[in-house]
Each structure stands twice: as C-alpha cells, then as structure tokens.
Enzyme design. Structure first.
Site: not given
Ligand SMILES: NC(=O)c1ccc[n+]([C@@H]2O[C@H](COP(=O)([O-])OP(=O)(O)OC[C@H]3O[C@@H](n4cnc5c(N)ncnc54)[C@H](O)[C@@H]3O)[C@@H](O)[C@H]2O)c1
Ligand SMILES: O=C/C=C/C=C(\O)C(=O)O
Length: 485
Positions: A177, A253, A287, A389
C-alpha cells in the site's frame, strides 16, 4: 488522463466502486492523473491472490531461483531507469539530480542486496543427551507468508523496495500500500514484475488512504501474516492495534527528531556540508534528517554563519533544472503543516536566521508546495518546534558547552532514529556514539548506507531492525528441528 490502477494477481485492475482520487504534482499543483481507491473488496482479492501464490510455482522455487529473479528485477529497474525517474520526480517534485543518485539506484539495489543476505546460513548445534547418543539442532527458515508493506511518500521507491526486496528474497508474497501521495513507482513496478516472470500474486499493489481505506483494510485483513510499515509514529500505533488481532508480527520504521552534534574539534567544512545535506536534502523530508543541531559554543557563530551562507546558495527549482538542488514539499497539505511550524517557531520566540516563509516562485510555480529552507536559533529546549517532528527543510541550532551536555540535549527526545556526530577526535566519536539513544549513529557522515547493516529506530522511532541479515528475524519464520541421534 493517466490512471493509476491496482496491481493484483499480475494484472492492472480498477476499483469496483469506481472511486478515484487525484494525484497532483507538488511543483505546480498540476494534475498528474487519477488513482483508483481500493475498497475492502480489492484489498481482499489482493491478499487472497498473495496467499494463493505462496502455494504456486513461487513457493516451489529454490532460494537460488528466487535470487536470480530478484537480480532480474534489479536489472529491469535499471533498464527502465528514466521511466522510474520521471514517475518519482513527477509525484514528489524532487530534483532529478537527487532521485537519479539516490531513489532509483537504491530501488534496484534493494533487490540485489537482499537476494544475498537472505541466503545467510542457518544455525546448527549438536547437544549431549543422557544416553550419550546426542541430538542435532538445525535451524530451518520458511517464509512468513503474506506480508503487508505500508510505505510513505518521501522516498517512495527506495523505502517500498527496502521491504519488498527482503520479503521476496525470503519467499514471501507481498501486498503493497504505497502512500496516496506517490502511487506511480509502485504501479510501474508491477510491469517490471511481469516482465521478469514473477508469478502472478507474488507482488500486489493496492492504492488508497489510511483510515477507512486501503491501509486500514490491508492491515486488518486476517490473511495478512505480518506487517512492515514506514511512516509516522502515530500511524504505527494504529497499525500495531490492527496487527494485535491474530497476533501478527510488525516491523516499524517511524519518525525522528534527529540531532546533529558538532564539536569544536570537527572539520568545520565537513560538518557544514554534512549538516546542510542532513537538514535540507529532499526538502528536509528524510526520516533520518537533522532538525536539531547542537554546536560547541566556541565555534557556534562561525558554524551558524557558514550554514546561512550555504542555505542562501540553495537553488530552488523544477526537478529537471540541472542547477536546482531543492524542490517543493510533497503536497500543499504538507506545506501547510510545515508552514504552521514556521509560524509556531516565531510564537515560541525563535530568531529566524534565514528563511521562515513561502518563496515567490513566479506565476508558473506559485501554486506548488514551495517553502523556504529555514534556520532558527534561540528556542527553549521545551519548545514544540524543538520537540516535534516537522519533516521539512528546517533546523534549530543551539550552542552547548560540554560533551555531557551535548549528549543529554541530543537524547532529550521521545524519538531515537539517527544522529550525526562531527568531530575529528575518534575517541570522542566512539564515546559519544555509544551513549546516543538511537538506532543509527553516523560519525562525520550522514545517510551513508551499507545495506548489510541493521536499520531501525530506538524509543518511539521504531520497533525491530531491518537490513542485512537482521531482516531475517521479521521476514522469515525460523523453526528449530531437533533430531535425536
Ligand atoms: N524510520 C524510517 O525509516 C522512516 C522513513 C521514512 C519516513 N518515515 C516517517 O514517515 C513519516 C512521513 O511519511 P507519511 O506522512 O507518508 O507517513 P504516514 O504515517 O502518514 O503514512 C505512511 C503510510 O501509512 C498509511 N496509513 C496512514 N494511516 C493508516 C492506518 N490507520 N492504517 C494503515 N495505513 C495507514 C498511509 O496511507 C501511507 O501509505 C514521517 O514521520 C517520517 O519520519 C520514517
Ligand atoms: O526517510 C527515511 C530514509 C530511510 C532510508 C532507508 O530506509 C534506507 O536507506 O534503507
């Protein structure tokens, strides 16, 4: 008008409901196309296709045959590199120079690298028994089953394939998804799977939103065996609740509020260059990005001055502009969120050192999700801007006096994903890195990735580790076979 359909059982399918939503380009808010929104019916069809595929030719393949297929997928992504690049840049607005160095090559590499690490040997222990004959314990790995992959919009292909690669390498099937903001590269990957002879049902994509939509339908589907998620911590909590029904395993993550620690004994130019990247690359939507920078007082003014000079040089522009190294945020909605933090920073007493607003990009681009790269100083440690964040191109820079103070400030957060430590003193680097409450500590670098290493966050930044052999914990079911001799 381009349509983004679901990819289920090897075919592109529309939603039975006829529900579509718009996909817009954040560069100028132009319409890219319409995306089919999956209802419970499409999600159910995708999950059942994935379940059935486990028992088909995919389930009978050897590890080596699967690895060869993954190599083929990587090669095919590289052959269709420009199409992936176009799709990713249109969806996200990010500079082509960035996506062509990071997003797309890593999309391919994620299939190659994990084909290797998932072939890791299993354990074996001979044990003594009272009769003297002994027994042999042999570790045996099988696929988990159907893995739901829920991914975000900031590095869409990279983050999705970082999960799909190891999942397939272990013999699972997946239902992806992708984020509603960035449906394109996941959709395109379906074509690649068919071209590479991946059996139908092994890789599926369903489009839609989170709550009451494809994300929630997928993560609560009882035939999903495990869920791997990248996104916000609060979304992770909702997904864990869904996963608790039927005790399904999760890999999370999540968010970060990552610190940079700049010591007076650093190489200043390296520290400035690295902090510029960690705060502003991908318009701050990484992230692992640095939103809090702690700088030893004796070099604070110099560091701040150099950062401001470098920010002033950032070139905002369209993805295809070869000079541009700074694109828009992913959407107008996200721009509103980031802008609200820019306003809050002023209310909380920040000095806006540079940026702080919405740039005038000219008539053609002013409808896009543009925002200025921003540096603040002077905020108290309990300011929301310092604690929450933001996920935008901004950072707060604050002086410190001692190493212990820097460590305490850096660790004073609910998050624990990454940090970047800048010092030429290796003893200090190791000492500080060991005390950081994070999953990833970089010294004199940032986002330098060896895919054999563990990846994941401490505290509220995540649960579990992926990357290299660490992903085996999640993507494979390990069974111990005990043979009495
Ligand atoms: N730790 C990591 O590796 C990492 C990497 C990239 C982004 N992030 C984090 O992601 C965030 C930004 O991305 P975003 O705005 O797309 O995140 P988000 O949590 O809003 O959405 C991520 C995914 O989850 C889905 N989703 C949302 N609510 C849901 C629910 N209730 N059930 C199932 N699926 C659901 C969304 O449609 C999307 O596909 C930031 O907080 C960032 O730090 C973390
Ligand atoms: O935005 C977050 C970046 C994550 C990076 C990885 O998951 C990776 O380098 O494998």
């Amino acid at each position: 008008m381009k349509e983004f359909k679901h990819f289920i059982n090897g075919e592109y399918v529309s939603s039975a409901s006829g529900k579509l939503f718009e996909n817009r380009c954040p560069v100028d808010n132009s319409l890219i196309g319409k995306v089919h929104e999956a209802g419970e019916a499409e999600v159910d069809t995708a999950v059942r296709a994935a379940k059935a595929a486990l028992k088909g030719s995919w389930g009978k393949m050897t590890q080596k045959q699967r690895s060869e297929m993954l190599y083929k997928i990587a090669d095919r992504i590289n052959e269709r590199f420009d199409e992936f690049l176009d799709a990713e840049c249109l969806d996200t607005g990010k500079p082509r120079s960035m996506a062509s160095h990071i997003d797309i090559p890593r999309g391919a590499a994620n299939f190659k690298e994990f084909a290797e690490s998932m072939s890791h040997p299993t354990e074996g222990f001979r044990m003594d028994t009272p009769d003297g004959a002994g027994a042999l314990n042999v570790g045996h790995r099988t696929p988990k089953g159907v893995i739901a992959v829920v991914s975000p919009w900031n590095l869409p292909l990279l983050l999705m394939t970082f999960k799909v690669g190891p999942a397939l390498a272990c013999g699972n099937t997946v239902v992806v998804k992708p984020s509603e903001e960035t449906p394109a590269t996941a959709t395109l990957l379906g074509e690649v799977m068919n071209e590479c002879g991946v059996p139908p049902g092994v890789f599926n994509v369903v489009h839609g939103f989170g709550p009451d939509s494809a994300g929630a339908f997928l993560t609560s589907h009882p035939l999903v065996d495990a869920i791997t998620f990248t996104g916000e911590t609060r979304t992770g909590e909702a997904i864990m609740r869904a996963a608790s029904v039927g005790l399904r395993n999760v890999s999370m993550e999540c968010g970060g509020k990552n610190p940079g620690l700049v010591f007076a004994d650093c190489d200043l130019e390296k520290a400035v260059g690295g902090t510029m990247r960690s705060a502003f690359v991908n318009c701050g939507q990484v992230c692992l990005g640095t939103e809090r920078v702690y700088v030893e007082r004796s070099i604070f003014d110099q560091f701040l001055a150099r950062m401001k000079e470098e920010v002033a040089k950032l070139k905002l522009g369209r993805p295809e502009d070869p000079e541009a190294n700074f694109g828009p945020l992913v959407s107008l909605e996200h721009r509103d969120k980031v802008k609200s933090y820019y306003d809050l920073a002023r209310e909380e007493g920040a000095t806006v050192e540079i940026g702080g607003g919405i740039p005038d990009m000219g008539a053609e681009l002013n409808g896009g999700a543009w925002i200025e790269p921003t540096i603040w100083t002077g905020l108290p440690d309990d300011a929301r801007v310092v604690r929450e964040e933001i996920f935008g191109p901004c950072c707060h820079i604050r002086p410190f006096d001692t190493e212990d103070e820097a460590i305490a400030l850096a660790n004073d957060t609910n998050y624990g994903l990454a940090c970047a430590i800048w010092t030429e003193n290796s003893a200090r680097a190791i000492r500080v890195a060991q005390q950081m409450e994070v999953g990833l500590a970089w010294v004199n670098s940032w986002f330098l990735r060896d895919l054999r290493t563990s990846f994941g966050g401490a505290k509220q930044s995540g649960l579990g580790r992926e990357g290299g052999v660490h992903g085996l914990e999640f993507y494979a079911e390990t069974k111990n076979i005990c043979i009495k001799l």
